[in-house]
Design an enzyme around this catalytic site. Structure first.
Site, short mmCIF file in Angstrom:
data_model
loop_
_atom_site.label_atom_id
_atom_site.label_comp_id
_atom_site.label_asym_id
_atom_site.label_seq_id
_atom_site.Cartn_x
_atom_site.Cartn_y
_atom_site.Cartn_z
N CYS A 195 -24.52 -91.52 -0.24
CA CYS A 195 -25.21 -92.05 0.96
C CYS A 195 -26.63 -91.52 1.09
CB CYS A 195 -24.43 -91.70 2.21
SG CYS A 195 -22.72 -92.24 2.13
N GLU A 220 -24.19 -97.36 -3.38
CA GLU A 220 -23.09 -96.74 -4.12
C GLU A 220 -21.95 -97.74 -4.27
OE1 GLU A 220 -20.90 -93.54 -2.07
OE2 GLU A 220 -22.35 -93.75 -0.44
N SER A 239 -14.96 -82.89 2.95
CA SER A 239 -16.23 -83.63 3.01
C SER A 239 -16.90 -83.40 4.37
CB SER A 239 -16.01 -85.13 2.76
OG SER A 239 -15.39 -85.76 3.85
N HIS A 269 -26.88 -88.99 9.32
CA HIS A 269 -26.04 -89.90 8.54
C HIS A 269 -24.76 -90.10 9.34
CE1 HIS A 269 -23.60 -91.80 5.63
NE2 HIS A 269 -22.86 -90.73 5.37
N ASN A 315 -19.19 -97.62 8.57
CA ASN A 315 -20.04 -96.87 7.64
C ASN A 315 -20.71 -97.84 6.67
OD1 ASN A 315 -21.25 -94.92 6.08
ND2 ASN A 315 -19.36 -93.91 5.45
N1 CAA Z 1 -6.72 -89.27 20.76
C1 CAA Z 1 -7.97 -88.77 20.61
N2 CAA Z 1 -8.38 -88.11 19.49
C2 CAA Z 1 -7.49 -87.95 18.50
C3 CAA Z 1 -6.16 -88.44 18.59
C4 CAA Z 1 -5.79 -89.11 19.79
N3 CAA Z 1 -4.56 -89.62 19.95
N4 CAA Z 1 -5.51 -88.13 17.45
C5 CAA Z 1 -6.41 -87.46 16.66
N5 CAA Z 1 -7.59 -87.37 17.31
C6 CAA Z 1 -8.82 -86.75 16.80
C7 CAA Z 1 -8.59 -85.48 16.03
O1 CAA Z 1 -8.40 -84.38 16.89
C8 CAA Z 1 -9.87 -85.42 15.23
O2 CAA Z 1 -10.90 -84.95 16.07
P1 CAA Z 1 -11.67 -83.59 15.68
O3 CAA Z 1 -12.29 -83.85 14.33
O4 CAA Z 1 -12.65 -83.42 16.76
O5 CAA Z 1 -10.62 -82.54 15.62
C9 CAA Z 1 -10.20 -86.87 14.93
O6 CAA Z 1 -9.42 -87.63 15.84
C10 CAA Z 1 -9.86 -87.28 13.51
O7 CAA Z 1 -8.50 -87.05 13.31
P2 CAA Z 1 -7.96 -86.25 12.02
O8 CAA Z 1 -8.58 -84.90 11.96
O9 CAA Z 1 -6.46 -86.33 12.08
O10 CAA Z 1 -8.51 -86.99 10.76
P3 CAA Z 1 -8.30 -88.46 10.22
O11 CAA Z 1 -6.94 -88.66 9.66
O12 CAA Z 1 -8.74 -89.48 11.22
O13 CAA Z 1 -9.31 -88.49 9.03
C11 CAA Z 1 -11.35 -88.24 7.89
C12 CAA Z 1 -10.66 -88.14 9.24
C13 CAA Z 1 -10.71 -87.28 6.92
C14 CAA Z 1 -12.82 -87.87 8.05
C15 CAA Z 1 -11.21 -89.69 7.39
O14 CAA Z 1 -11.78 -90.59 8.31
C16 CAA Z 1 -11.86 -89.90 6.05
O15 CAA Z 1 -11.33 -89.55 5.01
N6 CAA Z 1 -13.08 -90.50 6.05
C17 CAA Z 1 -13.84 -90.74 4.85
C18 CAA Z 1 -14.64 -89.52 4.43
C19 CAA Z 1 -15.79 -89.23 5.35
O16 CAA Z 1 -16.26 -90.06 6.11
N7 CAA Z 1 -16.30 -87.99 5.28
C20 CAA Z 1 -17.45 -87.61 6.05
C21 CAA Z 1 -18.31 -86.63 5.30
S1 CAA Z 1 -18.72 -87.31 3.70
C22 CAA Z 1 -20.05 -88.35 4.02
O17 CAA Z 1 -20.69 -88.24 5.03
C23 CAA Z 1 -20.41 -89.39 3.03
C24 CAA Z 1 -19.82 -90.69 3.44
O18 CAA Z 1 -20.47 -91.50 4.11
C25 CAA Z 1 -18.46 -90.97 3.05
#
Ligand code: CAA
Length: 392
Positions: free
Chosen positions: A111, A79, A201, A233, A276
């Site tokens: 993916c 992709e 997502s 995945h 990833n």
């Molecule tokens: N210490 C420990 N953990 C902490 C923390 C700290 N100080 N602060 C936050 N966390 C934890 C949160 O609690 C959360 O855990 P849970 O999910 O268990 O609740 C985790 O860290 C992530 O924190 P956020 O929820 O605040 O999210 P983020 O800002 O890190 O963003 C995301 C997460 C939205 C997935 C981001 O990484 C993103 O946009 N990623 C790209 C999209 C993606 O990967 N999607 C996955 C499904 S799509 C797919 O699979 C296809 C692909 O390959 C893209």
């Protein structure tokens, strides 16, 4: 006829960004990345490295000349393609000097693409049992500086040689796929980075897992007790852990639950250091499991969950072949530790670097001596790749 994966190769870039450094630069708690996402490091690809060079580098070491004579199909799933028209598989077919009477093409569904490629490869071998198919999953995941996805970027390729009587694993006849038209992650042609509805997502990923797994169990009268390991995945390992927890059957003997959890830990080791790699992520997880688990044995069944945003999901299983361990590497983690660490400043420089073409569409590159294959120049808008000769 037994059809499956005979050999697996992997390549990533020579540069690594440590997530503790990224956390410091972004004023983020490092535990958010190490515990919240379960990630440690990311591979960063320079301009001279792209899906072609990574794909060729993943396949080259596993192919012997007799394989190149028998391969009559090369499929590249990606992709992050470098051309809207010419398939990456055609460049790679040339770089690897595969015999000419082959069908080479690119396949796309986020993916998920490499799983579709394996399905097609299997059908092809059923019809032409003496041929071999080279399936390559190659991607560079780039979300953007200071975005939520930034710590989940990565770069790498997995190459899989599909044949009859394979030496690593056999595909079982049990694939169940699901398609749902959602906008969780996409990249319009005019954008170099994807648009992501992050939380949505993750919900789609987990719901596709649950509903496809329910359907799989219903259709095939199989359940978690039939599997020694489950590979997912891996957009980032924490999401896959949530997936495992979601489908965990608490009525299984504790010993089997522990085995599934232990094997999950082994399946994320490489992704934690690479990030990833989109289409290849599931198979990097499989490779990590096979090369690091100490409780797998011949004939064990492994379930695989493939997910591509947009979205297509598929669950299927494979069975290990006696002697599978002889086809694998035991030095991959050490090799990953040889990558050159980048400062955040250097990473940002690479992130924004673009080929500077002159008026005729020419540009030349340097600094690729440590790569196996490289984008050496662009001449009149044509990308020119080379196999890098190593001086002994
Ligand atoms: N210490 C420990 N953990 C902490 C923390 C700290 N100080 N602060 C936050 N966390 C934890 C949160 O609690 C959360 O855990 P849970 O999910 O268990 O609740 C985790 O860290 C992530 O924190 P956020 O929820 O605040 O999210 P983020 O800002 O890190 O963003 C995301 C997460 C939205 C997935 C981001 O990484 C993103 O946009 N990623 C790209 C999209 C993606 O990967 N999607 C996955 C499904 S799509 C797919 O699979 C296809 C692909 O390959 C893209």
């Amino acid at each position: 006829m037994k059809i499956g994966i005979d050999k697996i190769g992997f390549a990533t870039s020579n540069y690594v960004l440590k997530l503790n450094d990224l956390a410091a630069a972004r004023a983020t708690d490092p535990e958010k990345l190490s515990k919240g996402l379960l990630l440690k490091e990311l591979s960063i690809a320079p301009l001279t490295e792209d899906i072609i060079t990574l794909g060729a580098a993943a396949a080259d070491p596993i192919l012997k000349s007799e394989d190149k004579e028998k391969i009559d199909m090369v499929i590249v799933a990606t992709e992050s393609s470098i051309d809207q028209s010419k398939a990456a598989a055609v460049f790679i077919h040339g770089l690897l000097a595969i015999q000419p009477f082959a069908r080479s093409f690119e396949i796309k569904e986020a993916c998920y693409g490499a799983t579709a490629a394996l399905d097609y490869a299997k059908l092809h071998i059923e019809k032409y049992p003496d041929s071999k198919v080279l399936v390559i999953a190659s991607d560079i995941a780039k979300y953007g500086i200071n975005t939520p996805g930034e710590p989940t970027q990565g770069a790498g390729a997995i190459a899989m040689l599909i044949s009859k009587d394979p030496r690593i694993l056999i595909f079982n006849e049990d694939n169940v796929a699901q398609t749902r038209d959602v906008m969780d992650f996409w990249r319009p042609n005019y954008s170099t980075t994807p648009y992501v509805n992050g939380l949505y997502s993750t919900q789609q990923y987990l719901d596709c897992l649950k509903t496809t797994w329910d359907e799989y169990q219903k259709r095939h009268k199989l359940s978690l007790k039939d599997f020694a390991a489950y590979c997912f995945h891996l957009p980032y390992p924490k999401l896959a852990l949530k997936g495992l927890n979601k489908i965990m059957d608490k009525s299984l003997p504790q010993e089997q639950q522990d085995q599934l959890k232990e094997n999950f830990e082994k399946s994320i080791l490489y992704s934690q250091k690479v990030g990833n790699i989109y289409t290849g992520s599931l198979f990097l997880g499989l490779l990590s499991l096979l090369e690091n688990s100490d409780n797998l044995k011949a004939c064990d069944k492994i379930a695989l969950f493939s997910y591509g945003s947009g979205a297509v999901a598929e669950i299927f299983s494979v069975s290990l072949v006696p002697g599978y361990e002889n086809q694998l590497s035991r030095t991959r983690l050490e090799e990953l530790d040889q990558r050159q660490a980048l400062s955040v400043e250097e990473y940002e420089h690479i992130f924004f670097a673009e080929a500077e073409l002159d008026a005729e569409g020419n540009a030349s590159f340097s600094g690729y001596e440590d790569q196996s294959f490289a984008l050496a120049e662009i001449a009149e808008h044509q990308r020119k790749y080379i196999k890098v000769e190593k001086s002994s």
